[in-house]
Motif scaffolding. Sequence first.
Motif, PDB file in Angstrom:
ATOM      1  N   ALA A   1      38.022  31.621  47.409  1.00 50.05           N
ATOM      2  CA  ALA A   1      37.280  30.539  46.755  1.00 50.05           C
ATOM      3  C   ALA A   1      36.522  31.065  45.544  1.00 50.05           C
ATOM      4  O   ALA A   1      36.063  32.217  45.516  1.00 50.05           O
ATOM      5  CB  ALA A   1      36.305  29.902  47.746  1.00 50.05           C
ATOM      6  N   ASN A   2      36.404  30.208  44.522  1.00 49.58           N
ATOM      7  CA  ASN A   2      35.678  30.570  43.308  1.00 49.58           C
ATOM      8  C   ASN A   2      34.176  30.459  43.574  1.00 49.58           C
ATOM      9  O   ASN A   2      33.487  29.572  43.080  1.00 49.58           O
ATOM     10  CB  ASN A   2      36.108  29.651  42.161  1.00 49.58           C
ATOM     11  N   ASP A   3      33.688  31.391  44.353  1.00 51.99           N
ATOM     12  CA  ASP A   3      32.308  31.365  44.820  1.00 51.99           C
ATOM     13  C   ASP A   3      31.856  32.807  45.036  1.00 51.99           C
ATOM     14  O   ASP A   3      32.577  33.607  45.635  1.00 51.99           O
ATOM     15  CB  ASP A   3      32.215  30.578  46.128  1.00 51.99           C
TER      16      ASP A   3
ATOM     17  N   SER B   1      31.734  33.986  48.693  1.00 51.57           N
ATOM     18  CA  SER B   1      33.063  34.056  49.304  1.00 51.57           C
ATOM     19  C   SER B   1      33.799  35.316  48.864  1.00 51.57           C
ATOM     20  O   SER B   1      34.417  36.020  49.682  1.00 51.57           O
ATOM     21  CB  SER B   1      33.887  32.815  48.940  1.00 51.57           C
ATOM     22  N   ILE B   2      33.761  35.612  47.566  1.00 53.00           N
ATOM     23  CA  ILE B   2      34.412  36.820  47.062  1.00 53.00           C
ATOM     24  C   ILE B   2      33.757  38.056  47.663  1.00 53.00           C
ATOM     25  O   ILE B   2      34.432  38.973  48.141  1.00 53.00           O
ATOM     26  CB  ILE B   2      34.349  36.866  45.523  1.00 53.00           C
TER      27      ILE B   2
ATOM     28  N   ASP C   1      32.106  38.346  50.442  1.00 58.73           N
ATOM     29  CA  ASP C   1      32.321  38.478  51.882  1.00 58.73           C
ATOM     30  C   ASP C   1      33.711  38.997  52.212  1.00 58.73           C
ATOM     31  O   ASP C   1      33.885  39.745  53.180  1.00 58.73           O
ATOM     32  CB  ASP C   1      32.066  37.145  52.581  1.00 58.73           C
ATOM     33  N   VAL C   2      34.724  38.594  51.430  1.00 53.14           N
ATOM     34  CA  VAL C   2      36.067  39.135  51.672  1.00 53.14           C
ATOM     35  C   VAL C   2      36.078  40.632  51.379  1.00 53.14           C
ATOM     36  O   VAL C   2      36.578  41.438  52.177  1.00 53.14           O
ATOM     37  CB  VAL C   2      37.130  38.416  50.819  1.00 53.14           C
ATOM     38  N   LEU C   3      35.515  41.027  50.234  1.00 49.55           N
ATOM     39  CA  LEU C   3      35.458  42.437  49.880  1.00 49.55           C
ATOM     40  C   LEU C   3      34.660  43.217  50.919  1.00 49.55           C
ATOM     41  O   LEU C   3      35.068  44.319  51.338  1.00 49.55           O
ATOM     42  CB  LEU C   3      34.820  42.596  48.498  1.00 49.55           C
ATOM     43  N   LEU C   4      33.554  42.652  51.358  1.00 47.31           N
ATOM     44  CA  LEU C   4      32.670  43.356  52.280  1.00 47.31           C
ATOM     45  C   LEU C   4      33.247  43.423  53.691  1.00 47.31           C
ATOM     46  O   LEU C   4      33.418  44.516  54.254  1.00 47.31           O
ATOM     47  CB  LEU C   4      31.307  42.656  52.310  1.00 47.31           C
ATOM     48  N   LYS C   5      33.572  42.257  54.269  1.00 43.13           N
ATOM     49  CA  LYS C   5      33.963  42.226  55.675  1.00 43.13           C
ATOM     50  C   LYS C   5      35.379  42.723  55.924  1.00 43.13           C
ATOM     51  O   LYS C   5      35.650  43.358  56.944  1.00 43.13           O
ATOM     52  CB  LYS C   5      33.789  40.801  56.221  1.00 43.13           C
ATOM     53  N   SER C   6      36.291  42.446  54.982  1.00 39.35           N
ATOM     54  CA  SER C   6      37.685  42.836  55.197  1.00 39.35           C
ATOM     55  C   SER C   6      37.994  44.248  54.708  1.00 39.35           C
ATOM     56  O   SER C   6      39.029  44.811  55.079  1.00 39.35           O
ATOM     57  CB  SER C   6      38.629  41.849  54.492  1.00 39.35           C
TER      58      SER C   6
ATOM     59  N   LEU D   1      30.007  47.448  37.412  1.00 42.37           N
ATOM     60  CA  LEU D   1      31.407  47.511  37.821  1.00 42.37           C
ATOM     61  C   LEU D   1      32.003  46.121  37.657  1.00 42.37           C
ATOM     62  O   LEU D   1      31.588  45.174  38.325  1.00 42.37           O
ATOM     63  CB  LEU D   1      31.497  47.969  39.279  1.00 42.37           C
ATOM     64  N   MET D   2      32.960  45.979  36.736  1.00 42.99           N
ATOM     65  CA  MET D   2      33.559  44.680  36.444  1.00 42.99           C
ATOM     66  C   MET D   2      34.900  44.543  37.170  1.00 42.99           C
ATOM     67  O   MET D   2      35.847  45.289  36.881  1.00 42.99           O
ATOM     68  CB  MET D   2      33.753  44.516  34.940  1.00 42.99           C
ATOM     69  N   LEU D   3      34.960  43.613  38.129  1.00 39.69           N
ATOM     70  CA  LEU D   3      36.160  43.430  38.960  1.00 39.69           C
ATOM     71  C   LEU D   3      36.820  42.088  38.625  1.00 39.69           C
ATOM     72  O   LEU D   3      36.199  41.039  38.756  1.00 39.69           O
ATOM     73  CB  LEU D   3      35.776  43.478  40.441  1.00 39.69           C
ATOM     74  N   ASP D   4      38.066  42.150  38.212  1.00 44.41           N
ATOM     75  CA  ASP D   4      38.809  40.958  37.745  1.00 44.41           C
ATOM     76  C   ASP D   4      39.479  40.267  38.935  1.00 44.41           C
ATOM     77  O   ASP D   4      40.441  40.777  39.493  1.00 44.41           O
ATOM     78  CB  ASP D   4      39.853  41.380  36.711  1.00 44.41           C
ATOM     79  N   PHE D   5      38.952  39.070  39.288  1.00 43.71           N
ATOM     80  CA  PHE D   5      39.500  38.300  40.410  1.00 43.71           C
ATOM     81  C   PHE D   5      40.171  37.015  39.930  1.00 43.71           C
ATOM     82  O   PHE D   5      40.453  36.143  40.756  1.00 43.71           O
ATOM     83  CB  PHE D   5      38.388  37.954  41.405  1.00 43.71           C
ATOM     84  N   ASN D   6      40.422  36.869  38.628  1.00 45.42           N
ATOM     85  CA  ASN D   6      40.863  35.573  38.125  1.00 45.42           C
ATOM     86  C   ASN D   6      42.207  35.144  38.706  1.00 45.42           C
ATOM     87  O   ASN D   6      42.481  33.955  38.811  1.00 45.42           O
ATOM     88  CB  ASN D   6      40.897  35.593  36.590  1.00 45.42           C
TER      89      ASN D   6
END
Length: 222
Positions: free
Chosen positions: A43-45, A48-49, A51-56, A213-218
Motif C-alpha cells: 500500500a502507498n502508505d 505499510s511500507i 511494516d513489510v520491511l520491518l516485520k518480513s 537512505l533513499m529506497l525506491d518503492f514506486n
Amino acid sequence: MFDSLDAINFETSTIIYDDVFENILTKVYQCYEMMLKEVQSVANDENSIRDVLLKSYLKNNKIRRLVGFNTDQVNFEREVPEDHSTGRTDIKVTTINTFDEQDEYYTLECKRLDNTNTQGSTGLNAKYVENGVYRFTSKFYSSFCRVNAMVGFLVEDMDIHKNTENINNLLLQNKFITTKKKITQSNFINNCDYHYHSEHIDSGNEHLKIYHLMLDFNRLVS
C-alpha cells in the motif's frame, strides 16, 4: 559557533558509532533489495511500507541470519516511545551495548517522498525536513550516539539525486535547523548510489550526523 577543534571532537566521539551504524544501514539496504524481488505490491502508505520491511525482513529470523543481524546482535522495534519526549520513533535500533547504556540506540525515521510540490512548503519533501530532520535537531528524538538516519520511501518514479537537492534547498532555508554540511552522497554501501549524510548543530548546541537512505518503492506501491 563551533570551531575546528569542536569538529575534531565531534569526529572522535562519533567514529566508534559510525562504522557500526553504516554496517547496519548496509544490511537494511540488503533487506530492501530482497523486498523488491519478493514482494509484489504494498500500500502507498508510510506505515505499510515500513511494516513489510520491518516485520518480513528486519525481524525475520531467516533473513537476520542471512545478512548477519543475529551475529551482530542488532534488534529492531517499531513505534517505540521516547523516554525523554513525547516522540515515537518509527524504528528503534538497539545493539548489545544498549544493555549497558539504555540511551545507546539508533533511530530510523521513515518518510514517503513523491513528485508533488517538491520545492514547496506543503509537499512531502517539506515534511521530510520539518517532521523528519527537525525531530533529530530539536532533540524530539534522542541522539546519544550522535548519528541517526532518515529513510525515504520513494513512491513515484523520480530523479533521486535531483530530489535530494530539492530537499537540501528546503533544509538550508529552514530557520529552525542549523546545517553544517548539506545532504551529501555517501559511498559505504556497495552498488547503491542513493545514500547520503548531513551534519547539523542540535538544540543542545552539539554536533549531529544524519544519514539519508533513499529506497525506491514506486514499482511496488498500489
